[in-house]
Scaffold this motif. Sequence first.
Motif, PDB file in Angstrom:
ATOM      1  N   ARG A  60       0.855  -1.184   0.000  1.00  0.00           N
ATOM      2  CA  ARG A  60       0.000   0.000   0.000  1.00  0.00           C
ATOM      3  C   ARG A  60       0.886   1.228   0.000  1.00  0.00           C
ATOM      4  O   ARG A  60       2.043   1.174   0.423  1.00  0.00           O
ATOM      5  N   TRP A  61       0.352   2.329  -0.497  1.00  0.00           N
ATOM      6  CA  TRP A  61       1.098   3.577  -0.477  1.00  0.00           C
ATOM      7  C   TRP A  61       0.122   4.745  -0.434  1.00  0.00           C
ATOM      8  O   TRP A  61      -1.053   4.596  -0.753  1.00  0.00           O
ATOM      9  N   ALA A  62       0.632   5.900   0.002  1.00  0.00           N
ATOM     10  CA  ALA A  62      -0.180   7.110   0.080  1.00  0.00           C
ATOM     11  C   ALA A  62       0.712   8.325  -0.124  1.00  0.00           C
ATOM     12  O   ALA A  62       1.859   8.354   0.328  1.00  0.00           O
ATOM     13  N   ILE A  63       0.174   9.322  -0.806  1.00  0.00           N
ATOM     14  CA  ILE A  63       0.846  10.615  -0.906  1.00  0.00           C
ATOM     15  C   ILE A  63       0.534  11.351   0.388  1.00  0.00           C
ATOM     16  O   ILE A  63      -0.628  11.541   0.731  1.00  0.00           O
ATOM     17  N   THR A  64       1.572  11.734   1.124  1.00  0.00           N
ATOM     18  CA  THR A  64       1.360  12.361   2.426  1.00  0.00           C
ATOM     19  C   THR A  64       1.658  13.853   2.435  1.00  0.00           C
ATOM     20  O   THR A  64       1.158  14.561   3.303  1.00  0.00           O
ATOM     21  N   VAL A  65       2.484  14.322   1.490  1.00  0.00           N
ATOM     22  CA  VAL A  65       2.830  15.741   1.420  1.00  0.00           C
ATOM     23  C   VAL A  65       2.988  16.140  -0.040  1.00  0.00           C
ATOM     24  O   VAL A  65       3.565  15.395  -0.829  1.00  0.00           O
ATOM     25  N   ILE A  66       2.457  17.320  -0.370  1.00  0.00           N
ATOM     26  CA  ILE A  66       2.687  17.920  -1.691  1.00  0.00           C
ATOM     27  C   ILE A  66       3.412  19.232  -1.463  1.00  0.00           C
ATOM     28  O   ILE A  66       2.932  20.097  -0.733  1.00  0.00           O
ATOM     29  N   ASP A  67       4.581  19.381  -2.089  1.00  0.00           N
ATOM     30  CA  ASP A  67       5.332  20.639  -2.040  1.00  0.00           C
ATOM     31  C   ASP A  67       5.177  21.304  -3.403  1.00  0.00           C
ATOM     32  O   ASP A  67       5.877  20.955  -4.360  1.00  0.00           O
ATOM     33  N   GLU A  68       4.226  22.243  -3.493  1.00  0.00           N
ATOM     34  CA  GLU A  68       3.949  22.888  -4.776  1.00  0.00           C
ATOM     35  C   GLU A  68       5.129  23.714  -5.266  1.00  0.00           C
ATOM     36  O   GLU A  68       5.390  23.771  -6.463  1.00  0.00           O
ATOM     37  N   GLU A  69       5.843  24.339  -4.340  1.00  0.00           N
ATOM     38  CA  GLU A  69       6.973  25.186  -4.716  1.00  0.00           C
ATOM     39  C   GLU A  69       8.084  24.368  -5.377  1.00  0.00           C
ATOM     40  O   GLU A  69       8.651  24.761  -6.390  1.00  0.00           O
ATOM     41  N   GLN A  70       8.401  23.212  -4.792  1.00  0.00           N
ATOM     42  CA  GLN A  70       9.446  22.336  -5.318  1.00  0.00           C
ATOM     43  C   GLN A  70       8.925  21.349  -6.361  1.00  0.00           C
ATOM     44  O   GLN A  70       9.716  20.614  -6.962  1.00  0.00           O
ATOM     45  N   GLN A  71       7.584  21.271  -6.503  1.00  0.00           N
ATOM     46  CA  GLN A  71       6.943  20.319  -7.415  1.00  0.00           C
ATOM     47  C   GLN A  71       7.325  18.877  -7.073  1.00  0.00           C
ATOM     48  O   GLN A  71       7.698  18.077  -7.934  1.00  0.00           O
ATOM     49  N   LYS A  72       7.218  18.558  -5.769  1.00  0.00           N
ATOM     50  CA  LYS A  72       7.546  17.218  -5.260  1.00  0.00           C
ATOM     51  C   LYS A  72       6.370  16.675  -4.459  1.00  0.00           C
ATOM     52  O   LYS A  72       5.646  17.421  -3.800  1.00  0.00           O
ATOM     53  N   ALA A  73       6.195  15.368  -4.510  1.00  0.00           N
ATOM     54  CA  ALA A  73       5.209  14.670  -3.688  1.00  0.00           C
ATOM     55  C   ALA A  73       5.968  13.685  -2.807  1.00  0.00           C
ATOM     56  O   ALA A  73       6.845  12.968  -3.292  1.00  0.00           O
ATOM     57  N   THR A  74       5.642  13.654  -1.523  1.00  0.00           N
ATOM     58  CA  THR A  74       6.228  12.679  -0.612  1.00  0.00           C
ATOM     59  C   THR A  74       5.257  11.515  -0.494  1.00  0.00           C
ATOM     60  O   THR A  74       4.068  11.715  -0.237  1.00  0.00           O
ATOM     61  N   VAL A  75       5.784  10.323  -0.709  1.00  0.00           N
ATOM     62  CA  VAL A  75       4.972   9.110  -0.680  1.00  0.00           C
ATOM     63  C   VAL A  75       5.489   8.217   0.436  1.00  0.00           C
ATOM     64  O   VAL A  75       6.702   8.022   0.573  1.00  0.00           O
ATOM     65  N   GLU A  76       4.564   7.702   1.248  1.00  0.00           N
ATOM     66  CA  GLU A  76       4.910   6.715   2.268  1.00  0.00           C
ATOM     67  C   GLU A  76       4.286   5.397   1.847  1.00  0.00           C
ATOM     68  O   GLU A  76       3.150   5.371   1.363  1.00  0.00           O
ATOM     69  N   ALA A  77       5.037   4.305   2.021  1.00  0.00           N
ATOM     70  CA  ALA A  77       4.569   3.009   1.523  1.00  0.00           C
ATOM     71  C   ALA A  77       5.037   1.870   2.413  1.00  0.00           C
ATOM     72  O   ALA A  77       6.016   1.999   3.149  1.00  0.00           O
ATOM     73  N   VAL A  78       4.326   0.771   2.287  1.00  0.00           N
ATOM     74  CA  VAL A  78       4.750  -0.499   2.882  1.00  0.00           C
ATOM     75  C   VAL A  78       5.037  -1.422   1.707  1.00  0.00           C
ATOM     76  O   VAL A  78       4.193  -1.605   0.826  1.00  0.00           O
ATOM     77  N   VAL A  79       6.260  -1.961   1.680  1.00  0.00           N
ATOM     78  CA  VAL A  79       6.665  -2.864   0.610  1.00  0.00           C
ATOM     79  C   VAL A  79       7.155  -4.169   1.220  1.00  0.00           C
ATOM     80  O   VAL A  79       7.571  -4.217   2.371  1.00  0.00           O
ATOM     81  N   THR A  80       7.097  -5.224   0.416  1.00  0.00           N
ATOM     82  CA  THR A  80       7.609  -6.519   0.858  1.00  0.00           C
ATOM     83  C   THR A  80       8.814  -6.896  -0.005  1.00  0.00           C
ATOM     84  O   THR A  80       8.900  -6.529  -1.174  1.00  0.00           O
ATOM     85  N   THR A  81       9.728  -7.609   0.613  1.00  0.00           N
ATOM     86  CA  THR A  81      10.873  -8.171  -0.108  1.00  0.00           C
ATOM     87  C   THR A  81      11.006  -9.632   0.287  1.00  0.00           C
ATOM     88  O   THR A  81      10.599 -10.028   1.384  1.00  0.00           O
ATOM     89  N   VAL A  82      11.559 -10.419  -0.598  1.00  0.00           N
ATOM     90  CA  VAL A  82      11.769 -11.844  -0.321  1.00  0.00           C
ATOM     91  C   VAL A  82      13.090 -11.989   0.415  1.00  0.00           C
ATOM     92  O   VAL A  82      14.119 -11.485  -0.029  1.00  0.00           O
ATOM     93  N   SER A  83      13.051 -12.654   1.548  1.00  0.00           N
ATOM     94  CA  SER A  83      14.262 -12.880   2.338  1.00  0.00           C
ATOM     95  C   SER A  83      14.960 -14.134   1.841  1.00  0.00           C
ATOM     96  O   SER A  83      14.316 -15.132   1.550  1.00  0.00           O
TER      97      SER A  83
END
Length: 60
Positions: free
Chosen positions: A35-58
Motif C-alpha cells: 500500500r502507499w499514500a501521498i502524504t505531502v505535496i510541495d507545490e513550490e518544489q513540485q515534489k510529492a512525498t509518498v509513504e509506503a509499505v513494501v515486501t521483499t523476499v528474504s
Amino acid sequence: MTTHFISAEIDIQETPTELQAAIEAELQKQGEPLRWAITVIDEEQQKATVEAVVTTVSAE
C-alpha cells in the motif's frame, strides 16, 4: 518475506496517471508495494512525498 516502511520523494507529473506510474516505478525499486499514500505535496518544489509499505523476499 519481510515488510518495510519507506518514504520516497517523487517529482509531480503532468497528469494523475503519470504520477501514479512514477510512484509505482519508484516503489518497485524497493520491493513489492502493499500500500502507499501521498502524504505531502510541495507545490513550490513540485515534489510529492509518498509513504509506503513494501515486501521483499528474504534469502533463507
